[in-house]
Design a protein around this motif. Structure first.
Motif, PDB file in Angstrom:
ATOM      1  N   SER A  38       0.817  -1.232   0.000  1.00 43.05           N
ATOM      2  CA  SER A  38       0.000   0.000   0.000  1.00 43.05           C
ATOM      3  C   SER A  38       0.839   1.265   0.000  1.00 43.05           C
ATOM      4  O   SER A  38       0.524   2.246   0.701  1.00 43.05           O
ATOM      5  N   VAL A  39       1.903   1.235  -0.765  1.00 42.16           N
ATOM      6  CA  VAL A  39       2.742   2.412  -0.915  1.00 42.16           C
ATOM      7  C   VAL A  39       3.182   2.472  -2.375  1.00 42.16           C
ATOM      8  O   VAL A  39       3.095   1.486  -3.102  1.00 42.16           O
ATOM      9  N   ARG A  40       3.637   3.637  -2.798  1.00 40.50           N
ATOM     10  CA  ARG A  40       4.058   3.825  -4.182  1.00 40.50           C
ATOM     11  C   ARG A  40       5.557   4.076  -4.241  1.00 40.50           C
ATOM     12  O   ARG A  40       6.171   4.442  -3.223  1.00 40.50           O
ATOM     13  N   PRO A  41       6.168   3.894  -5.409  1.00 41.02           N
ATOM     14  CA  PRO A  41       7.615   4.074  -5.516  1.00 41.02           C
ATOM     15  C   PRO A  41       8.118   5.431  -5.044  1.00 41.02           C
ATOM     16  O   PRO A  41       9.259   5.550  -4.595  1.00 41.02           O
ATOM     17  N   ASP A  42       7.270   6.482  -5.145  1.00 37.68           N
ATOM     18  CA  ASP A  42       7.698   7.807  -4.669  1.00 37.68           C
ATOM     19  C   ASP A  42       7.308   8.045  -3.209  1.00 37.68           C
ATOM     20  O   ASP A  42       7.335   9.189  -2.733  1.00 37.68           O
ATOM     21  N   ALA A  43       6.924   6.965  -2.507  1.00 42.41           N
ATOM     22  CA  ALA A  43       6.620   6.971  -1.063  1.00 42.41           C
ATOM     23  C   ALA A  43       5.253   7.542  -0.724  1.00 42.41           C
ATOM     24  O   ALA A  43       4.907   7.678   0.456  1.00 42.41           O
ATOM     25  N   ARG A  44       4.442   7.851  -1.733  1.00 44.81           N
ATOM     26  CA  ARG A  44       3.084   8.333  -1.448  1.00 44.81           C
ATOM     27  C   ARG A  44       2.154   7.179  -1.099  1.00 44.81           C
ATOM     28  O   ARG A  44       2.336   6.056  -1.558  1.00 44.81           O
TER      29      ARG A  44
END
Length: 306
Positions: A38-44
């Protein structure tokens, strides 16, 4: 995914290069390893939009302008007003012409001498939303019924394309119209309507409008694009995410949270539950954008009084 930071930490630069190589060679797998947590590569977070800022009145030669930054995506909107003869079918209304520009500087995917495929699509979508939302009362652009009205040329320039281009373009357009100031105009002896500037112009010519004024904006549209991948909904995708995920939905709601439009691009059929989730995220985003827009104008007004 937890092994990636460990590898980078233990291997230093070599570890970071290994992670970056994996990201480039297997972009979908790299993304899915993040989404599993539940996280994205850019930490969002999945539902988190990128930081957004608005600069007002950035083009001194325009009647209204705004610069919007949505993460690394940057949009410059400017409005120029010209006097025109209104069409016969709407003699007491002005009109708006919208054009979205993607110069080669905005993206390596845009080649010099070749128009960007997305540009006319976004131009048409922007014009449709601005008209259908009811934000603009075209009667306010009328000068002399049947004789003269304003034509508002809205040009949006994509300065950097890093995803969610329509969202940034619409928000910059809204900010530019909110900043727009209708100039003074007069009628010459030959019946020609022209703009008037300065104190001398005010005293020498008979004015059609007695003072500069702002447009009265109705229900303002705000949009949010969501990338859809399996059971994940990613709000405000960047260009990397858009290049990997085929399905996206753009939701436009107005200042009363009424649904203006739903645009789905490519990919598989989205479930009604997913669409409802996107609409809910768009309404939440609308409230955030309203705060950002209001704050930018309050800051501008304070700066002008100092």
């Amino acid at each position: 995914m937890a092994a990636e930071p460990a590898a980078a930490a233990s291997g230093g630069i070599a570890g970071e290069m290994e992670v970056e190589a994996y990201r480039r060679l297997f972009p979908l797998a790299f993304l899915e390893r993040h989404l599993a947590e539940s996280v994205r590569p850019d930490a969002r977070r999945l539902s988190e939009a990128r930081p957004t800022t608005v600069g007002i009145g950035v083009v001194s030669s325009a009647h209204g302008s705004a610069l919007v930054r949505l993460g690394e995506t940057a949009m410059l909107a400017s409005i120029k007003l010209e006097v025109m003869s209104p069409p016969a079918e709407s003699p007491d209304e002005g009109s708006v012409a919208v054009e979205f520009h993607m110069p080669p500087i905005c993206s390596p995917l845009v080649r010099p001498g070749r128009p960007a495929v997305a540009a006319p699509v976004i131009s048409k979508a922007l014009e449709d939303v601005l008209v259908s939302s009811g934000m603009l009362n075209l009667k306010e652009l009328c000068l002399i019924s049947g004789k003269a009205s304003w034509l508002a040329y809205l040009d949006i320039y994509c300065l950097n394309a890093d995803g969610s281009l329509f969202d940034a373009a619409l928000f910059s357009s809204v900010a530019a119209f909110k900043h727009l100031e209708i100039p003074l105009v007069s009628v010459g002896d030959d019946g020609r309507v022209f703009t008037v500037g300065g104190i001398e112009g005010k005293t020498k010519f008979e004015l059609v409008n007695r003072e500069k004024r702002k447009l009265t904006l109705g229900n303002i549209p705000y949009s949010l694009t969501c990338a859809l991948h399996k059971d994940s909904v990613l709000a405000d995708p960047n260009s990397e995410e858009e290049s990997i995920i085929e399905t996206s939905v753009t939701i436009v709601v107005d200042s009363s949270d009424r649904l203006v439009s739903v645009q789905k691009l490519g990919g598989a059929v989205a479930s009604m539950g997913t669409i409802k989730e996107c609409i809910s995220l768009a309404k939440e985003r609308r409230r955030m954008l309203l705060e950002i827009l209001t704050g930018s104008f309050e800051t501008t007004e304070v700066d002008q009084t100092e």
